[in-house]
Structures are given as structure tokens and as C-alpha cells.
Design an enzyme around this catalytic site. Structure first.
Site, PDB file in Angstrom:
ATOM      1  N   HIS A   1      37.243  34.089  42.892  1.00  0.00           N
ATOM      2  CA  HIS A   1      36.346  35.257  42.308  1.00  0.00           C
ATOM      3  C   HIS A   1      34.776  34.440  42.012  1.00  0.00           C
ATOM      4  O   HIS A   1      34.818  33.371  41.261  1.00  0.00           O
ATOM      5  CB  HIS A   1      36.929  36.027  41.245  1.00  0.00           C
ATOM      6  CG  HIS A   1      38.023  36.434  41.654  1.00  0.00           C
ATOM      7  ND1 HIS A   1      39.289  36.181  41.607  1.00  0.00           N
ATOM      8  CD2 HIS A   1      38.078  37.936  41.938  1.00  0.00           C
ATOM      9  CE1 HIS A   1      40.153  37.007  41.701  1.00  0.00           C
ATOM     10  NE2 HIS A   1      39.533  38.074  42.302  1.00  0.00           N
TER      11      HIS A   1
ATOM     12  N   SER B   1      38.966  43.383  43.264  1.00  0.00           N
ATOM     13  CA  SER B   1      38.198  42.623  42.214  1.00  0.00           C
ATOM     14  C   SER B   1      37.114  42.110  42.260  1.00  0.00           C
ATOM     15  O   SER B   1      36.120  41.840  41.491  1.00  0.00           O
ATOM     16  CB  SER B   1      39.433  41.602  41.749  1.00  0.00           C
ATOM     17  OG  SER B   1      39.654  40.590  42.952  1.00  0.00           O
TER      18      SER B   1
ATOM     19  N   ASN C   1      42.987  41.517  49.484  1.00  0.00           N
ATOM     20  CA  ASN C   1      44.398  41.233  49.092  1.00  0.00           C
ATOM     21  C   ASN C   1      45.323  41.639  50.156  1.00  0.00           C
ATOM     22  O   ASN C   1      46.488  41.078  49.893  1.00  0.00           O
ATOM     23  CB  ASN C   1      44.327  42.500  47.722  1.00  0.00           C
ATOM     24  CG  ASN C   1      43.695  42.040  46.594  1.00  0.00           C
ATOM     25  OD1 ASN C   1      43.887  40.957  46.017  1.00  0.00           O
ATOM     26  ND2 ASN C   1      43.113  42.929  46.064  1.00  0.00           N
TER      27      ASN C   1
END
Length: 202
Positions: A170, A21, A86
């Protein structure tokens, strides 16, 4: 007449940004995703490049390895490998992440693709032993495969509230631009020299 030939120096270089991401541009407009902003920054410096957004939100190193051959159908000359965040967030075995990345790098090198391995860091709540094992896998792999290493994708952005989204993980659009600014000197050596500003004359 204008010259009709294109020299190798002017040929477009395809860069695959293989990641999760953080690469994909989670919760950002497409125009603010890392591959798009990197491509623009390289264009601004005179490099003829196309940066492919190979980021998939939620992807682990296992997922990245599973889809690698499909991504290589784009025939990139350069690959930026940003995977592992992750794995760490889920507390997965660092040895498995290292083995997956090892296979990814082996596959890329088989196709003579120039590589920038981009490191991540384990969350401190997982303990010192996990941090040591996980954080150390990137320099080990870079040394083993003799590829360039950018130690930490979120360098200058991690823990900076103004550059992170509300999840604290993020980057915002401004955070992405900071990442691009910092990583650019590591990407440029993998590219052909930027063409001279002197244009062909009629």
C-alpha cells in the site's frame, strides 16, 4: 448585481472512485486517501469536481460488482474502476475477475458514465500463465468497451520502498501523491473543460 446563473462548464462533476484498499486509503489519514488527493489536484487545475471514495479494503471484483448499484445512487458522471488486486493476491481465477469487471463496465456504460479502467498486475509468484491471463484482462476489457485505460495503478510506486508502507503493498501519503500526479492526465480528458479564470463581473 452578480450573475445568478451557473453555466454547464461550472457545474460540479461527480467522480466515483470504485476500488479496494488502494483507493480507500488503507492505514492513512482520511485526508491522504487517493480520492481526496485527486479531488484537490483537480481543484488546483480549475476543475469543479467531487470525488467519492468508493474504496473498500479487501474488496475483490465480486465485491465491487455486488455494491455497484448502491454506489451509483450518488449519480456520478465519471467512474474510476480500480479493482482486481485482491483477486490476484488470493490467486482467484482471472476469468472470474474479467467477467465481474465486464459486468461493472456494462452497467456503467448503461448509465452513460465516462470510465477510466485502472489496471493491476499479478504477483510474479503466481507464475507466467496466471500473470499473462490476469494482466491481459484489462486491455481486453478496455478495447471491448472502448473505454480509457490506465495500465497500472501503482505505476512509479510499486517496488519503491520510500513510497510504500511497511507491507510493501500500500502506498504512503507520498506514494498516493505520486499516483495522483501520474494518473491526472488520464482523468482530465473525462471532465468538462476547466472554466476560464475570467470571473463574471457585477
Amino acid at each position: 448585481m452578480t450573475s445568478l446563473f451557473t453555466t454547464a462548464a461550472h457545474a460540479e462533476t461527480t467522480i466515483l472512485a470504485l476500488g479496494d484498499s488502494l483507493t480507500a486509503g488503507y492505514n492513512l489519514p482520511a485526508a491522504n486517501a487517493f480520492p481526496v488527493r485527486l479531488q484537490q489536484a483537480l481543484h488546483d487545475k480549475g476543475h469543479a469536481v467531487k470525488v467519492i471514495n468508493g474504496g473498500v479494503s479487501g474488496d475483490t471484483t465480486t465485491g465491487g460488482l455486488a455494491r455497484l448499484d448502491w454506489m451509483l445512487a450518488e449519480h456520478p458522471q465519471v467512474a474510476l474502476v480500480e479493482l482486481g488486486a485482491n483477486d490476484a493476491l488470493r490467486g482467484l481465477d482471472p476469468a472470474r475477475a474479467e467477467a465481474n469487471l465486464d459486468q461493472i463496465l456494462t452497467r456503467l456504460k448503461k448509465d452513460n458514465i465516462r470510465i477510466l479502467l485502472i489496471g493491476m498486475k499479478a504477483p510474479p509468484n503466481l507464475g507466467r500463465d496466471y500473470q499473462t491471463a490476469f494482466d491481459g484482462l484489462y486491455p481486453r476489457l478496455a478495447a471491448k468497451h472502448q473505454v480509457a485505460l490506465y495500465p497500472f495503478f501503482l505505476d512509479g510506486v510499486a517496488a519503491q520502498a520510500t513510497l510504500l508502507q511497511t507491507d510493501g503493498l500500500h502506498p504512503t501519503a507520498q506514494g498516493v501523491d505520486e499516483i495522483v500526479k501520474r494518473i491526472l492526465p488520464a482523468v482530465e480528458p473525462l471532465l468538462p473543460a476547466a472554466p476560464s479564470s475570467t470571473q463574471a463581473k457585477p
